[in-house]
Design an enzyme around this catalytic site. Structure first.
Site, mmCIF file in Angstrom:
data_model
loop_
_atom_site.group_PDB
_atom_site.id
_atom_site.type_symbol
_atom_site.label_atom_id
_atom_site.label_comp_id
_atom_site.label_asym_id
_atom_site.label_seq_id
_atom_site.Cartn_x
_atom_site.Cartn_y
_atom_site.Cartn_z
ATOM 1 N N LYS A 178 -3.722 -14.827 -5.741
ATOM 2 C CA LYS A 178 -4.479 -14.506 -6.821
ATOM 3 C C LYS A 178 -3.291 -14.337 -7.976
ATOM 4 C CE LYS A 178 -5.463 -9.747 -6.099
ATOM 5 N NZ LYS A 178 -6.620 -8.583 -6.046
ATOM 6 N N PHE B 63 -17.196 -11.311 -8.013
ATOM 7 C CA PHE B 63 -17.075 -12.112 -6.741
ATOM 8 C C PHE B 63 -18.025 -13.176 -6.585
ATOM 9 C CE2 PHE B 63 -14.040 -8.590 -6.134
ATOM 10 C CZ PHE B 63 -13.464 -8.901 -5.152
ATOM 11 N N ARG C 96 0.569 -14.234 1.167
ATOM 12 C CA ARG C 96 0.104 -14.169 2.595
ATOM 13 C C ARG C 96 -1.211 -14.902 2.585
ATOM 14 N NH1 ARG C 96 1.740 -8.047 4.105
ATOM 15 N NH2 ARG C 96 1.089 -7.841 1.750
ATOM 16 N N PHE D 219 -8.253 1.049 -0.927
ATOM 17 C CA PHE D 219 -9.138 0.168 -1.487
ATOM 18 C C PHE D 219 -8.485 -0.481 -2.676
ATOM 19 C CE2 PHE D 219 -12.235 3.043 0.437
ATOM 20 C CZ PHE D 219 -12.811 2.056 1.123
ATOM 21 N N VAL E 195 0.648 -1.148 -0.098
ATOM 22 C CA VAL E 195 0.048 -0.095 -0.237
ATOM 23 C C VAL E 195 0.668 1.360 0.107
ATOM 24 C CG1 VAL E 195 -1.637 1.283 1.378
ATOM 25 C CG2 VAL E 195 -2.034 -1.201 0.995
ATOM 26 N N CYS F 71 -5.609 -9.191 3.126
ATOM 27 C CA CYS F 71 -7.019 -8.305 3.551
ATOM 28 C C CYS F 71 -7.886 -9.045 3.970
ATOM 29 C CB CYS F 71 -7.113 -7.467 2.247
ATOM 30 S SG CYS F 71 -5.729 -5.931 1.912
#
Ligand code: NAD
Length: 437
Positions: free
Chosen positions: A324, A253, A331, A153, A11, A264
């Protein structure tokens, strides 16, 4: 504006580079010396498409600098971002030690009125803690320093795209004074029409957790449907298409698979549930979401066992180790949870990932990690698709069948067409769709 960003991870680094790209003067600070050395020499500490170019542009323009010392950035900064990690504690609560340490150090070095911005994902109430710490550490400056929540985000793998073109900016502050510099900081985005939500701090903190918890819930909902479809002889992909055609539901999703992972969703869901419990509300739905997510990996392991009978002396290729595609972040990756369970069953597990192989090997020493998908599949009794990288979608399936010892594919991401797998002679276990044998 002069900005200091504490924590140059997934981030923080994107924050540094995107703020420098619009003209701000940014100092990125990280306590990890090796990371800062890498960044200074123009190397990226992790894989994120487009980020090395953005960082290089910042370094070349001299608007972006890196340091291990908060003292190099905080004293002159008008805005200080806290982007350090908030890992889960054993209990599921967010561990905020790094947030406290970083903010305390920032406070010690502040020399002027400034805004301290929580960008790390933190439970509602954290800003109040920061404010109290500020009053203790710097009673002299506390009246001139504001605390703001500005949750992030971005999605790993699309982080640069998301930072450049976010679908919203959320700013939580208690008092008009703090909004003014934040609006100035984000003016280039606001001028382009990016929607800005201005709320009080607790609302901003809670909204971030709510977003992640809701997306996790959607994933677990479709994974629960997958278990049901497998028992009923239905096709979860078609069910999701029907559901997704309803604008109120949406198709995103709703892809059944091995479940969510990464830095996250898993930790934020648990931290949100723990926060709710601490505040006296039992958010049992969230516990169920986590349970269904764990079951998604177990269901895939059961399919491998169903296909192979005993696992000892069986070679199983796990394709995809990152949580992904388009990231090397492992992680809380479901792929690694799956590899561990297959190893526990006594199988010989060979993993391959286009970019996350080294990281995965460091995490699971018993996992054999190879450099190509074909090495992994050579002589395999079963291939498990664990991450939906494009490379696996594009693979030559005839070659795959002739490479393997047994033509068994367990598809944890539904990337292949059952009819095509049937035509090619595979025994194919998709997720939430009828088995092809
Ligand atoms: P990260 O582990 O990649 O980066 C954190 C960095 O902070 C590390 O480089 C670490 O060395 C540094 N750090 C820790 N303590 C420090 C200190 N006292 N001083 C200076 N540096 C320090 O983590 P991340 O993925 O960037 O996540 C950071 C926060 O943002 C978390 O709260 C996370 O939940 C949230 N978040 C992450 C994502 C994501 O996709 N990764 C997206 C949105 C929000």
């Amino acid at each position: 504006m002069r900005v200091c960003v504490v924590g140059t991870g997934h981030v923080g680094l994107v924050t540094c580079a995107s703020l420098a790209a619009v003209g701000h003067e940014v100092v990125g600070v990280d306590s990890d010396e090796a990371k800062i050395e890498q960044l200074k020499s123009g190397d990226s500490p992790f894989f994120e498409p487009g980020l090395p170019e953005l960082v290089e542009e910042g370094l070349r323009s001299q608007r972006l600098r890196f340091s291990t010392q908060i003292a190099d950035g905080a004293p002159e900064a008008e805005i200080v971002f806290i982007c350090v990690g908030t890992p889960p504690r054993e209990s599921g609560e967010a561990n905020l030690v790094a947030v406290e340490n970083a903010t305390r150090e920032v406070m010690q070095h502040l020399s002027r009125a400034a805004v301290i911005v929580e960008k790390s994902t933190v439970p509602a109430g954290t800003s109040e803690r920061i404010r109290r710490t500020l009053q203790r550490e710097r009673p002299d400056l506390a009246p001139q320093v504001d605390v703001v929540s500005n949750p992030e985000f971005l999605r790993e793998g699309k982080a640069v795209e998301d930072a450049t073109n976010p679908d919203r900016i959320l700013i939580g502050a208690d008092g008009e004074r703090a909004f003014v510099p934040m609006r100035e900081l984000y003016k280039p985005w606001i001028d382009r029409g990016v929607p800005v939500f201005e709320t009080n701090i607790a609302t901003a903190e809670l909204a971030k957790h709510a977003c992640n918890a809701f997306l996790s819930t959607k994933i677990s909902f479709v994974n629960a449907l997958a278990r049901l479809c497998e028992r009923a002889g239905a096709d979860v992909v078609a069910v999701a298409d029907v559901m997704g055609a309803d604008d109120r539901i949406g198709r995103q999703f709703l892809n059944a698979g091995l479940g969510y992972g990464g830095y996250c969703f898993p930790k934020d869901l648990l931290a949100f549930e723990r926060l709710a419990s601490r505040l006296g509300y039992e958010f049992g739905l969230l516990r169920e979401v986590a349970t269904i997510n764990d079951d998604a990996v177990r269901a895939a392991v059961e399919k491998v066992k169903d296909a192979l009978w005993n696992m000892e002396d069986k070679r199983i290729a796990v394709l995809g180790l990152a949580f992904k595609p388009d990231t090397d972040d492992i992680r809380l990756s479901p792929s690694l949870a799956l590899a561990r369970q297959l190893l526990d069953e006594g199988a010989h597990v060979v993993g391959y990932d286009p970019v996350a192989g080294l990281e995965a090997k460091g995490e699971i020493p018993d996992l054999e990690v190879v450099n190509t998908m074909w090495e992994a599949c050579e002589g395999a009794h079963c291939v498990v698709i664990a991450t939906d990288w494009q490379e696996f979608k594009d693979a030559d399936l005839e070659r795959l069948r002739s490479t393997m010892a047994y033509p068994v594919v367990v598809d944890g991401r539904n990337i292949y067409e059952p009819a095509e797998m049937n035509r090619l002679g595979f025994t194919y276990y998709p997720t939430g769709r009828p088995v092809v044998s």
